[in-house]
Design an enzyme around this catalytic site. Structure first.
Site, short mmCIF file in Angstrom:
data_model
loop_
_atom_site.label_atom_id
_atom_site.label_comp_id
_atom_site.label_asym_id
_atom_site.label_seq_id
_atom_site.Cartn_x
_atom_site.Cartn_y
_atom_site.Cartn_z
N THR A 20 2.94 -6.85 -1.94
CA THR A 20 3.43 -7.24 -3.27
C THR A 20 4.87 -6.84 -3.50
O THR A 20 5.64 -7.58 -4.13
CB THR A 20 2.54 -6.60 -4.36
N ASP A 64 0.87 -10.56 3.54
CA ASP A 64 -0.02 -9.90 2.58
C ASP A 64 -0.89 -8.97 3.42
O ASP A 64 -1.38 -9.37 4.49
CB ASP A 64 -0.88 -10.97 1.89
N THR A 96 -0.80 -3.00 -0.67
CA THR A 96 -1.69 -1.89 -1.01
C THR A 96 -3.13 -2.11 -0.52
O THR A 96 -3.86 -1.14 -0.32
CB THR A 96 -1.73 -1.67 -2.54
N ASP A 97 -3.52 -3.38 -0.36
CA ASP A 97 -4.94 -3.65 -0.08
C ASP A 97 -5.48 -2.92 1.15
O ASP A 97 -6.60 -2.43 1.14
CB ASP A 97 -5.18 -5.16 0.05
N THR A 174 -7.35 6.60 -0.24
CA THR A 174 -8.12 5.40 -0.52
C THR A 174 -7.45 4.67 -1.68
O THR A 174 -6.92 5.32 -2.59
CB THR A 174 -9.57 5.79 -0.94
N THR A 285 -20.22 9.09 3.49
CA THR A 285 -20.84 8.82 2.19
C THR A 285 -20.19 7.66 1.44
O THR A 285 -18.99 7.41 1.59
CB THR A 285 -20.83 10.08 1.30
N1 ASP Z 1 -2.49 -8.39 -1.74
C1 ASP Z 1 -1.38 -7.45 -1.74
C2 ASP Z 1 -1.27 -6.85 -0.36
O1 ASP Z 1 -2.03 -5.99 -0.03
C3 ASP Z 1 -1.58 -6.39 -2.78
C4 ASP Z 1 -0.45 -5.39 -2.89
O2 ASP Z 1 0.46 -5.28 -2.10
O3 ASP Z 1 -0.50 -4.60 -3.85
O4 ASP Z 1 -0.42 -7.25 0.40
#
Ligand code: ASP
Length: 350
Positions: A20, A64, A96-97, A174, A285
């Site tokens: 992003t 992405d 972030t994913d 996480t 877990t």
């Molecule tokens: N879909 C994006 C990614 O992981 C989400 C992000 O970067 O926050 O590339």
């Protein structure tokens, strides 16, 4: 090691993978897609206020992070290896994913790491007025350049995730939120630094290796590892279908609470058969906090009796990538099982 030699300005390499942070909106579909590094950097004019020598490498095309795969981890690790002696620190810009998976994988792949590898991204694209990307990028660069005032050595000597107010150990992190600017957390390990008016490092929680061995980059990863999520609707057929997937060498078994799973005959038999076939089963877990104690309940003890290994407080991301890494080094299943009992680079507490 120290930022002396011929260079006094910190030298930082940015590896831009996408995410992003560097995305722009498609005018037709209104969806976000990754864009090139120059667009990103043009939106952070403040970067010039840092007196650093910054170079960059970018994925072509940037992606992405939902499209990240182990080949990309190999690419990032190899770039760090190739450039290790020319830079004081590394900043990886990443979506972030799957950031926590990448951070975990890199922590295992970069053996004897003594320099900072800081992974960051953002929840809002860098071109948006309220973006968190600018601050994250600047702070990540500052952390990558930070040195211990006492000995001049890098403050951070591990793979870490910087997001908004915190720096977290990569293989303990996480993604916790799809909305909040504070999107990441280590649920079982303290923060490495708190970002406020200043960057306050939590010295006691930082990883320190006392060897002085040169960096060793491991690029062998074995993807014959699956995650099986225990749930009350599971049937013998659905469990066996997963455990008997052809070619599977390792299973991350996501269990309830302190490492518990059904004790019915078919469940126990399916797990026992899997272990007896030489597949390594690692128990982690489903809870976000705490870890596995297989001997606490009868519902966990049957897994221990079957030869399932306790993952203690490992995150799923670290469990998966640790297994991929260990099998990737060519170890036998028995050797992998033995190695899983011990932490490699601060990923679990026993
Ligand atoms: N879909 C994006 C990614 O992981 C989400 C992000 O970067 O926050 O590339």
């Amino acid at each position: 090691m120290k930022q002396t030699e011929s260079h006094t300005r910190p030298r930082i390499l940015i590896i831009y993978t996408g995410g992003t942070i560097g995305m722009i909106e498609d005018p037709c579909t209104h969806t976000l897609s990754p864009f090139d590094f120059n667009h990103l950097i043009d939106n952070v004019p403040k970067i010039k206020m840092l007196d650093y020598d910054i170079e960059h490498i970018q994925f072509d095309p940037p992606i992405d992070s939902s499209n990240i795969n182990p080949g990309h981890w190999q690419q990032i690790a190899s770039e760090i290896g190739r450039n290790y002696n020319h830079f004081d620190g590394f900043v990886v810009l990443h979506g972030t994913d799957t950031m926590a998976y990448t951070a975990s994988a890199l922590s295992f792949m970069l053996e004897h790491l003594h320099k900072p590898v800081i992974i960051t991204g953002s929840q809002l694209p860098i071109g948006e007025v309220r973006t968190d990307g600018e601050e994250n990028l600047i702070t990540a660069l500052q952390i990558a350049a930070a040195v211990d005032p006492i000995n001049g050595e890098p403050m951070v000597q591990e793979v870490a995730i910087l997001f908004e107010n915190y720096l977290w150990r990569g293989n303990r992190s996480t993604k916790m939120s799809a909305d909040n600017f504070n999107a990441f957390k280590s649920n079982n390990y303290p923060q490495l630094a708190k970002i406020g008016l200043s960057i306050q490092f939590n010295i006691d929680s930082l990883w320190r290796l006392h060897d002085r061995l040169p960096l060793k980059v491991h690029t062998g990863l074995n993807t014959d590892v699956i995650i099986v999520y225990v749930n009350p609707g599971m049937t013998e057929r659905s469990l066996r279908q997963q455990l008997e997937t052809p070619g599977v060498k390792g299973v991350v078994l996501k269990t309830y609470g302190a490492g518990n799973a059904p004790t019915c005959e078919w469940f126990q038999r399916a797990v026992r058969d899997t272990v007896d076939r030489g597949v390594v089963v690692l128990n982690v877990t489903q809870c976000v906090n705490g870890g596995v104690q297989q001997k606490r309940y009868a519902t966990g003890n049957h897994l221990a009796q079957a030869g399932v290994i306790s993952g203690h407080d490992l995150t799923t991301e670290a469990a998966l990538t640790k297994m991929m890494f260990l099998f990737g080094t060519g170890l036998t299943p028995r050797q992998v099982a033995n190695s899983l009992l011990h932490p490699i680079c601060g990923e679990m507490t026993i």
